[in-house]
Scaffold this motif. Structure first.
Motif, PDB file in Angstrom:
ATOM      1  N   CYS A 183       7.698  88.766  34.765  1.00 24.12           N
ATOM      2  CA  CYS A 183       7.114  88.524  36.096  1.00 24.12           C
ATOM      3  C   CYS A 183       7.950  89.173  37.192  1.00 24.12           C
ATOM      4  CB  CYS A 183       7.016  87.015  36.333  1.00 24.12           C
ATOM      5  SG  CYS A 183       6.418  86.603  37.973  1.00 24.12           S
ATOM      6  N   VAL A 184       7.270  89.881  38.115  1.00 23.96           N
ATOM      7  CA  VAL A 184       7.968  90.520  39.236  1.00 23.96           C
ATOM      8  C   VAL A 184       7.646  89.804  40.559  1.00 23.96           C
ATOM      9  CG1 VAL A 184       8.142  92.789  38.153  1.00 23.96           C
ATOM     10  CG2 VAL A 184       6.081  92.209  39.465  1.00 23.96           C
ATOM     11  N   SER A 185       7.098  88.603  40.460  1.00 22.78           N
ATOM     12  CA  SER A 185       6.812  87.752  41.630  1.00 22.78           C
ATOM     13  C   SER A 185       5.897  88.414  42.661  1.00 22.78           C
ATOM     14  CB  SER A 185       8.117  87.314  42.307  1.00 22.78           C
ATOM     15  OG  SER A 185       8.880  86.554  41.419  1.00 22.78           O
ATOM     16  N   CYS A 186       4.940  89.192  42.198  1.00 22.31           N
ATOM     17  CA  CYS A 186       4.010  89.839  43.138  1.00 22.31           C
ATOM     18  C   CYS A 186       2.996  88.827  43.700  1.00 22.31           C
ATOM     19  CB  CYS A 186       3.281  90.989  42.455  1.00 22.31           C
ATOM     20  SG  CYS A 186       2.127  90.445  41.160  1.00 22.31           S
ATOM     21  N   LYS A 187       2.827  87.696  43.014  1.00 18.49           N
ATOM     22  CA  LYS A 187       1.951  86.594  43.430  1.00 18.49           C
ATOM     23  C   LYS A 187       0.456  86.931  43.400  1.00 18.49           C
ATOM     24  CE  LYS A 187       5.415  84.272  46.284  1.00 18.49           C
ATOM     25  NZ  LYS A 187       5.852  83.215  45.424  1.00 18.49           N
ATOM     26  N   LYS A 188       0.103  88.001  42.723  1.00 18.92           N
ATOM     27  CA  LYS A 188      -1.335  88.313  42.594  1.00 18.92           C
ATOM     28  C   LYS A 188      -2.065  87.197  41.868  1.00 18.92           C
ATOM     29  CE  LYS A 188      -1.200  93.312  42.738  1.00 18.92           C
ATOM     30  NZ  LYS A 188      -1.336  94.579  42.025  1.00 18.92           N
ATOM     31  N   CYS A 189      -1.385  86.587  40.902  1.00 19.40           N
ATOM     32  CA  CYS A 189      -2.009  85.509  40.119  1.00 19.40           C
ATOM     33  C   CYS A 189      -2.305  84.307  41.017  1.00 19.40           C
ATOM     34  CB  CYS A 189      -1.088  85.106  38.968  1.00 19.40           C
ATOM     35  SG  CYS A 189       0.608  84.790  39.478  1.00 19.40           S
ATOM     36  N   VAL A 203       4.635  80.375  36.302  1.00 20.29           N
ATOM     37  CA  VAL A 203       5.144  81.382  35.357  1.00 20.29           C
ATOM     38  C   VAL A 203       6.666  81.368  35.364  1.00 20.29           C
ATOM     39  CG1 VAL A 203       5.292  83.854  34.845  1.00 20.29           C
ATOM     40  CG2 VAL A 203       3.108  82.849  35.553  1.00 20.29           C
ATOM     41  N   PRO A 224      -0.333  92.420  36.663  1.00 19.33           N
ATOM     42  CA  PRO A 224      -0.063  93.819  36.300  1.00 19.33           C
ATOM     43  C   PRO A 224       1.034  93.963  35.245  1.00 19.33           C
ATOM     44  CG  PRO A 224       0.958  93.293  38.407  1.00 19.33           C
ATOM     45  CD  PRO A 224       0.203  92.071  37.998  1.00 19.33           C
ATOM     46  N   LYS A 225       1.739  92.880  34.974  1.00 17.26           N
ATOM     47  CA  LYS A 225       2.879  92.956  34.037  1.00 17.26           C
ATOM     48  C   LYS A 225       2.642  92.189  32.738  1.00 17.26           C
ATOM     49  CE  LYS A 225       5.451  95.405  36.721  1.00 17.26           C
ATOM     50  NZ  LYS A 225       5.779  96.791  36.338  1.00 17.26           N
ATOM     51  N   ALA A 227       2.396  89.147  32.250  1.00 12.86           N
ATOM     52  CA  ALA A 227       3.383  88.054  32.186  1.00 12.86           C
ATOM     53  C   ALA A 227       2.757  86.716  31.805  1.00 12.86           C
ATOM     54  CB  ALA A 227       4.097  87.925  33.531  1.00 12.86           C
ATOM     55  N   ILE A 228       1.420  86.705  31.661  1.00  8.88           N
ATOM     56  CA  ILE A 228       0.752  85.461  31.274  1.00  8.88           C
ATOM     57  C   ILE A 228      -0.114  85.732  30.044  1.00  8.88           C
ATOM     58  CG2 ILE A 228      -0.659  83.514  32.061  1.00  8.88           C
ATOM     59  CD1 ILE A 228      -0.265  84.563  34.942  1.00  8.88           C
TER      60      ILE A 228
HETATM   61  S1  SF4 Z   1       0.665  88.457  38.777  1.00  5.88           S
HETATM   62 FE1  SF4 Z   1       2.056  88.554  37.022  1.00  5.88          FE
HETATM   63  S2  SF4 Z   1       3.884  89.615  37.814  1.00  5.88           S
HETATM   64 FE2  SF4 Z   1       2.684  88.944  39.603  1.00  5.88          FE
HETATM   65  S3  SF4 Z   1       3.577  86.913  40.117  1.00  5.88           S
HETATM   66 FE3  SF4 Z   1       1.839  86.535  38.746  1.00  5.88          FE
HETATM   67  S4  SF4 Z   1       2.761  86.445  36.703  1.00  5.88           S
HETATM   68 FE4  SF4 Z   1       4.269  87.407  38.041  1.00  5.88          FE
END
Ligand code: SF4
Ligand code: SF4
Length: 238
Positions: A183-189, A203, A224-225, A227-228
Motif C-alpha cells: 500500500c502506498v496510501s493513495c486512498k483511492k480505495c 489495509v 493500483p498496487k 494491496a487488497i
Molecule cells: S488504493 Fe491500494 S495503494 Fe491506495 S491506499 Fe488503498 S490499498 Fe493502499
C-alpha cells in the motif's frame, strides 16, 4: 470488468424489484405472523443469514435491489453518511421488530410455512412499493451513500449475525485480505468505498474485517498496487 458485472447484476435486481419486493418485506412477515404463518420473506431472511455464514455480506454488495437503488441515487449525493451512531439505529429497529415477530410466532404456534402467503400484486402492493421507494430516495438524498444500509436496513443485521456466528465457530468465510507492504496510501480505495469506510487505514492496520463492509470488491478493483486481495478464510486470531 468485475465491477461492470456487479453493476449489471444490481441493475437487473432493480428492474426485478417490483416482483421481488414482497420477499424482502418486513411488514408482510409481521402480517403473516399474526396468523401463525412463516411466509416467503421470513424464509428469504433466514436463507440470507445462513448464506452470510460463508459468504459474508456479498448479497448487500452484489444483489440487494435496495442497495442498488441507493447506488443509483448516490449520483445526486456523493457524500458519505458520517453521522455519529449511524450504524446503531438499524440494530435497534431490528431488535424491536424481530422481538415482535418472535412474540407473534410464540403466540400463534403451531406455525406453518407458506412461501407465497399474502403474495398478491394489486394496487395496495404497488402503493406500498412506491412508498418504500420514496423512503429510500429521500433517505439517501438526505444522508449520503448507502445511508439506508448503515442506519435503517432490516436485513443487514441478519447477515451481521451470520458473520458473527461464522467467526465464533471459526468457520471460514469470505473476507478481504490486506497486503500493507504494497500500500502506498493513495486512498483511492477509501474514496471508492460505497459504505464510506476508511479502507486505506484498514489495509495499513492489517485487519479488513468490518461489519459494514458489503464485500463489493470496489476497493480491490481500484487499488493500483494490488494491496487488497480476497478469499475464504477464518478470522485471524492474532
Ligand atoms: S488504493 Fe491500494 S495503494 Fe491506495 S491506499 Fe488503498 S490499498 Fe493502499
Ligand atoms: S471495504 Fe471494499 S469491499 Fe468493503 S464495502 Fe468498502 S469498497 Fe466494498
Amino acid at each position: 470488468m468485475r465491477q461492470r458485472i456487479r453493476k449489471g447484476i444490481l441493475a437487473f435486481s432493480v428492474l426485478m424489484f417490483p416482483l421481488t419486493f414482497f420477499f424482502l418485506s418486513p411488514y408482510v412477515i409481521v402480517l403473516s405472523a399474526t396468523t401463525g404463518v412463516i411466509n416467503g420473506s421470513a424464509m428469504v431472511f433466514g436463507f440470507l443469514l445462513l448464506c452470510s455464514i460463508l459468504f459474508s455480506r456479498i448479497y448487500c454488495g452484489w444483489i440487494c435491489p435496495g442497495g442498488a437503488v441507493q447506488d443509483l441515487i448516490s449520483g445526486a449525493n456523493k457524500r458519505n453518511w458520517n453521522s455519529k451512531g449511524k450504524n446503531l439505529s438499524k440494530y435497534i429497529i431490528w431488535a424491536v421488530w424481530f422481538s415482535f415477530i418472535l412474540f407473534l410466532w410464540i403466540k400463534h404456534r403451531p406455525l406453518k410455512g407458506e412461501f407465497l402467503y399474502l403474495y398478491q400484486m394489486d394496487g395496495q402492493y404497488m402503493m406500498i412499493y412506491a412508498i418504500v421507494m420514496t423512503i429510500i430516495y429521500l433517505f439517501t438524498i438526505s444522508t449520503g451513500r448507502r445511508g439506508m444500509c448503515h442506519s435503517l436496513c432490516w436485513m443487514a443485521p441478519f447477515m451481521v449475525i451470520g458473520e458473527t456466528i461464522s467467526d465464533f465457530l471459526h468457520i471460514p468465510r469470505f473476507r478481504l485480505k490486506p497486503n500493507p507492504d504494497s500500500c502506498v496510501s493513495c486512498k483511492k480505495c477509501t474514496k471508492e468505498c460505497p459504505m464510506g469506510l476508511d479502507v486505506s487505514h484498514m489495509v495499513k492496520s492489517g485487519n479488513m474485517d468490518s461489519k459494514e463492509c458489503i464485500s463489493c470488491l470496489a476497493c480491490v478493483d481500484i487499488c493500483p498496487k494490488q494491496a487488497i486481495g480476497f478469499g475464504i478464510s477464518k478470522k485471524r486470531t492474532h
